[in-house]
Design a protein around this motif. Structure first.
Motif, PDB file in Angstrom:
ATOM      1  N   GLN A   2       0.822  -1.208   0.000  1.00 13.23           N
ATOM      2  CA  GLN A   2       0.000   0.000   0.000  1.00 13.23           C
ATOM      3  C   GLN A   2       0.861   1.265   0.000  1.00 13.23           C
ATOM      4  OE1 GLN A   2      -3.158  -0.353   2.889  1.00 13.23           O
ATOM      5  NE2 GLN A   2      -4.114  -1.951   1.676  1.00 13.23           N
ATOM      6  N   ARG A   3       1.467   1.485  -1.180  1.00 14.37           N
ATOM      7  CA  ARG A   3       2.274   2.687  -1.408  1.00 14.37           C
ATOM      8  C   ARG A   3       2.498   2.825  -2.906  1.00 14.37           C
ATOM      9  NH1 ARG A   3       7.336   1.289  -2.899  1.00 14.37           N
ATOM     10  NH2 ARG A   3       7.985  -0.857  -2.480  1.00 14.37           N
ATOM     11  N   ALA A   4       2.655   4.043  -3.372  1.00 17.98           N
ATOM     12  CA  ALA A   4       2.990   4.266  -4.773  1.00 17.98           C
ATOM     13  C   ALA A   4       4.335   3.604  -5.054  1.00 17.98           C
ATOM     14  CB  ALA A   4       3.050   5.753  -5.089  1.00 17.98           C
ATOM     15  N   GLY A   5       4.411   2.868  -6.156  1.00 17.56           N
ATOM     16  CA  GLY A   5       5.614   2.130  -6.493  1.00 17.56           C
ATOM     17  C   GLY A   5       5.618   0.712  -5.965  1.00 17.56           C
ATOM     18  N   GLY A   6       4.654   0.378  -5.112  1.00 22.25           N
ATOM     19  CA  GLY A   6       4.572  -0.965  -4.542  1.00 22.25           C
ATOM     20  C   GLY A   6       4.080  -1.982  -5.554  1.00 22.25           C
ATOM     21  N   THR A   7       4.212  -3.231  -5.182  1.00 15.81           N
ATOM     22  CA  THR A   7       3.753  -4.337  -6.027  1.00 15.81           C
ATOM     23  C   THR A   7       2.330  -4.710  -5.645  1.00 15.81           C
ATOM     24  OG1 THR A   7       5.995  -5.177  -6.257  1.00 15.81           O
ATOM     25  CG2 THR A   7       4.223  -6.741  -6.676  1.00 15.81           C
ATOM     26  N   ILE A   8       1.542  -5.064  -6.650  1.00 13.61           N
ATOM     27  CA  ILE A   8       0.211  -5.609  -6.417  1.00 13.61           C
ATOM     28  C   ILE A   8       0.146  -6.959  -7.122  1.00 13.61           C
ATOM     29  CG2 ILE A   8      -0.776  -4.296  -8.356  1.00 13.61           C
ATOM     30  CD1 ILE A   8      -3.395  -4.154  -6.638  1.00 13.61           C
ATOM     31  N   GLU A   9      -0.352  -7.967  -6.420  1.00 14.98           N
ATOM     32  CA  GLU A   9      -0.409  -9.320  -6.957  1.00 14.98           C
ATOM     33  C   GLU A   9      -1.864  -9.763  -7.062  1.00 14.98           C
ATOM     34  OE1 GLU A   9       1.928 -11.568  -4.206  1.00 14.98           O
ATOM     35  OE2 GLU A   9       3.817 -10.739  -4.967  1.00 14.98           O
ATOM     36  N   PHE A  10      -2.175 -10.428  -8.184  1.00 15.59           N
ATOM     37  CA  PHE A  10      -3.516 -10.921  -8.458  1.00 15.59           C
ATOM     38  C   PHE A  10      -3.445 -12.439  -8.613  1.00 15.59           C
ATOM     39  CE2 PHE A  10      -2.818  -6.798 -10.491  1.00 15.59           C
ATOM     40  CZ  PHE A  10      -3.824  -6.041  -9.911  1.00 15.59           C
ATOM     41  N   THR A  11      -4.277 -13.155  -7.847  1.00 11.76           N
ATOM     42  CA  THR A  11      -4.315 -14.620  -7.905  1.00 11.76           C
ATOM     43  C   THR A  11      -5.762 -15.088  -7.832  1.00 11.76           C
ATOM     44  OG1 THR A  11      -4.098 -14.807  -5.495  1.00 11.76           O
ATOM     45  CG2 THR A  11      -2.047 -14.878  -6.785  1.00 11.76           C
ATOM     46  N   PRO A  44      -1.861 -16.264 -12.170  1.00 15.54           N
ATOM     47  CA  PRO A  44      -1.356 -15.229 -11.272  1.00 15.54           C
ATOM     48  C   PRO A  44      -0.549 -14.184 -12.052  1.00 15.54           C
ATOM     49  CG  PRO A  44      -0.895 -17.417 -10.400  1.00 15.54           C
ATOM     50  CD  PRO A  44      -1.400 -17.598 -11.801  1.00 15.54           C
ATOM     51  N   THR A  45      -0.674 -12.960 -11.655  1.00 11.89           N
ATOM     52  CA  THR A  45       0.055 -11.873 -12.298  1.00 11.89           C
ATOM     53  C   THR A  45       0.329 -10.793 -11.259  1.00 11.89           C
ATOM     54  OG1 THR A  45       0.073 -10.365 -14.195  1.00 11.89           O
ATOM     55  CG2 THR A  45      -2.036 -10.677 -13.085  1.00 11.89           C
ATOM     56  N   SER A  46       1.173  -9.859 -11.620  1.00  9.44           N
ATOM     57  CA  SER A  46       1.442  -8.751 -10.703  1.00  9.44           C
ATOM     58  C   SER A  46       1.492  -7.452 -11.488  1.00  9.44           C
ATOM     59  CB  SER A  46       2.753  -8.974  -9.946  1.00  9.44           C
ATOM     60  OG  SER A  46       3.842  -9.004 -10.836  1.00  9.44           O
ATOM     61  N   GLY A  47       1.381  -6.367 -10.755  1.00 10.63           N
ATOM     62  CA  GLY A  47       1.435  -5.041 -11.344  1.00 10.63           C
ATOM     63  C   GLY A  47       2.121  -4.092 -10.384  1.00 10.63           C
ATOM     64  N   THR A  48       2.004  -2.814 -10.699  1.00  9.21           N
ATOM     65  CA  THR A  48       2.635  -1.768  -9.902  1.00  9.21           C
ATOM     66  C   THR A  48       1.579  -0.781  -9.427  1.00  9.21           C
ATOM     67  OG1 THR A  48       4.658  -1.966 -11.199  1.00  9.21           O
ATOM     68  CG2 THR A  48       4.381   0.064  -9.927  1.00  9.21           C
ATOM     69  N   VAL A  49       1.645  -0.416  -8.158  1.00 10.62           N
ATOM     70  CA  VAL A  49       0.758   0.620  -7.629  1.00 10.62           C
ATOM     71  C   VAL A  49       1.273   1.957  -8.157  1.00 10.62           C
ATOM     72  CG1 VAL A  49      -0.124   1.738  -5.548  1.00 10.62           C
ATOM     73  CG2 VAL A  49       0.254  -0.748  -5.566  1.00 10.62           C
ATOM     74  N   LEU A  50       0.427   2.652  -8.898  1.00 11.55           N
ATOM     75  CA  LEU A  50       0.803   3.931  -9.498  1.00 11.55           C
ATOM     76  C   LEU A  50       0.491   5.107  -8.579  1.00 11.55           C
ATOM     77  CD1 LEU A  50      -0.647   3.235 -13.053  1.00 11.55           C
ATOM     78  CD2 LEU A  50       1.746   3.015 -12.303  1.00 11.55           C
ATOM     79  N   THR A  51      -0.650   5.032  -7.900  1.00  9.83           N
ATOM     80  CA  THR A  51      -1.103   6.095  -6.996  1.00  9.83           C
ATOM     81  C   THR A  51      -1.699   5.449  -5.760  1.00  9.83           C
ATOM     82  OG1 THR A  51      -1.691   7.471  -8.913  1.00  9.83           O
ATOM     83  CG2 THR A  51      -2.613   8.122  -6.794  1.00  9.83           C
ATOM     84  N   PHE A  52      -1.335   5.932  -4.598  1.00 12.35           N
ATOM     85  CA  PHE A  52      -1.915   5.456  -3.348  1.00 12.35           C
ATOM     86  C   PHE A  52      -2.074   6.663  -2.438  1.00 12.35           C
ATOM     87  CE2 PHE A  52      -2.188   3.467   0.795  1.00 12.35           C
ATOM     88  CZ  PHE A  52      -3.040   2.409   0.536  1.00 12.35           C
ATOM     89  N   GLU A  53      -3.270   7.256  -2.431  1.00 14.23           N
ATOM     90  CA  GLU A  53      -3.560   8.460  -1.655  1.00 14.23           C
ATOM     91  C   GLU A  53      -4.849   8.247  -0.860  1.00 14.23           C
ATOM     92  OE1 GLU A  53      -3.757  11.653  -4.537  1.00 14.23           O
ATOM     93  OE2 GLU A  53      -1.712  11.291  -5.217  1.00 14.23           O
ATOM     94  N   PRO A  54      -4.754   7.562   0.296  1.00 13.35           N
ATOM     95  CA  PRO A  54      -5.949   7.279   1.088  1.00 13.35           C
ATOM     96  C   PRO A  54      -6.623   8.552   1.585  1.00 13.35           C
ATOM     97  CG  PRO A  54      -3.988   6.159   1.981  1.00 13.35           C
ATOM     98  CD  PRO A  54      -3.536   7.074   0.900  1.00 13.35           C
ATOM     99  N   PRO A  55      -7.925   8.592   1.663  1.00 15.58           N
ATOM    100  CA  PRO A  55      -8.892   7.658   1.096  1.00 15.58           C
ATOM    101  C   PRO A  55      -9.492   8.196  -0.211  1.00 15.58           C
ATOM    102  CG  PRO A  55     -10.026   9.022   2.681  1.00 15.58           C
ATOM    103  CD  PRO A  55      -8.590   9.536   2.576  1.00 15.58           C
ATOM    104  N   ARG A  56      -8.697   8.733  -1.089  1.00 11.74           N
ATOM    105  CA  ARG A  56      -9.256   9.393  -2.270  1.00 11.74           C
ATOM    106  C   ARG A  56      -8.875   8.780  -3.615  1.00 11.74           C
ATOM    107  NH1 ARG A  56     -11.198  14.571  -0.854  1.00 11.74           N
ATOM    108  NH2 ARG A  56     -12.099  14.623  -2.916  1.00 11.74           N
ATOM    109  N   ARG A  57      -7.597   8.398  -3.792  1.00 13.24           N
ATOM    110  CA  ARG A  57      -7.146   7.958  -5.113  1.00 13.24           C
ATOM    111  C   ARG A  57      -6.260   6.720  -5.018  1.00 13.24           C
ATOM    112  NH1 ARG A  57      -3.794  11.942  -7.586  1.00 13.24           N
ATOM    113  NH2 ARG A  57      -4.084  10.754  -9.480  1.00 13.24           N
TER     114      ARG A  57
END
Length: 180
Positions: free
Chosen positions: A50-59, A66-79
């Motif tokens: 839970q941070r911009a630049g972090g990894t996100i994994e989908f399973t 299974p695949t992964s991506g990158t967190v582009l924006t993490f601005e709680p609780p709005r974006r």
């Protein structure tokens, strides 16, 4: 049922959805970021740094491995935004009162021919989220209690939304696609 719309987002094809819920932005934020909440409506199990630049994994999506991506924006609780394959998902929350919030979901597409397929999938997913917020049984978009995907897809195609991408469950693919 509220339909999604097709448009261009920064020059790329995209589908957009807007839903207003009688819950605070913080409550809706939890639904789009916490694994236990996502399980009620999102097409994959998710683990996210839970941070911009972090990894996100989908399973655990019956339509994809299974695949992964990158967190582009993490601005709680709005974006919140992240990559998923060649797509991007953007979530924006706008409080509309003390106990209500509008969620805008934009799926920026890798190719325009996935628009109708993904729009139908997100319509199913958001229906499950609505059920979850209404304290109804919400077993996820792949469950037998979810809104059927095929009639939604056919309707989006009939309305002229770009289509033609392979649909899992047809022409040698896996099960019917309900992911976004």
């Amino acid at each position: 049922m509220d339909r999604g719309s097709y448009f261009e987002h920064d020059g790329r094809p995209a589908v957009r959805f807007e839903r207003t819920y009688q819950h605070s932005a913080e409550r809706v934020w939890a639904a789009i970021t916490e694994p236990g909440e996502l399980a009620h409506w999102f097409p994959s199990a998710v683990r996210m740094e839970q941070r911009a630049g972090g990894t996100i994994e989908f399973t655990d999506d019956p339509n994809t491995g299974p695949t992964s991506g990158t967190v582009l924006t993490f601005e709680p609780p709005r974006r919140l935004a992240y990559t998923w394959g060649g797509d991007e998902l953007h979530f924006e929350l706008e409080p509309t009162g003390d106990d209500s919030c509008t969620l805008t979901l934009i799926n920026v597409l890798e190719t325009s021919d996935t628009a109708a397929r993904n729009a139908a999938g997100w319509t199913v997913c958001l229906a499950e989220l609505g059920k979850h917020f209404s304290d109804e049984v919400a077993d996820g978009p792949h469950s037998s209690t979810a809104v059927p995907w095929r009639p939604l897809y056919d309707d989006y195609v009939a309305q002229g939304m770009p289509s033609g991408a392979p649909v899992p469950g047809e022409a040698g693919h896996g099960s019917v696609n309900t992911d976004g």
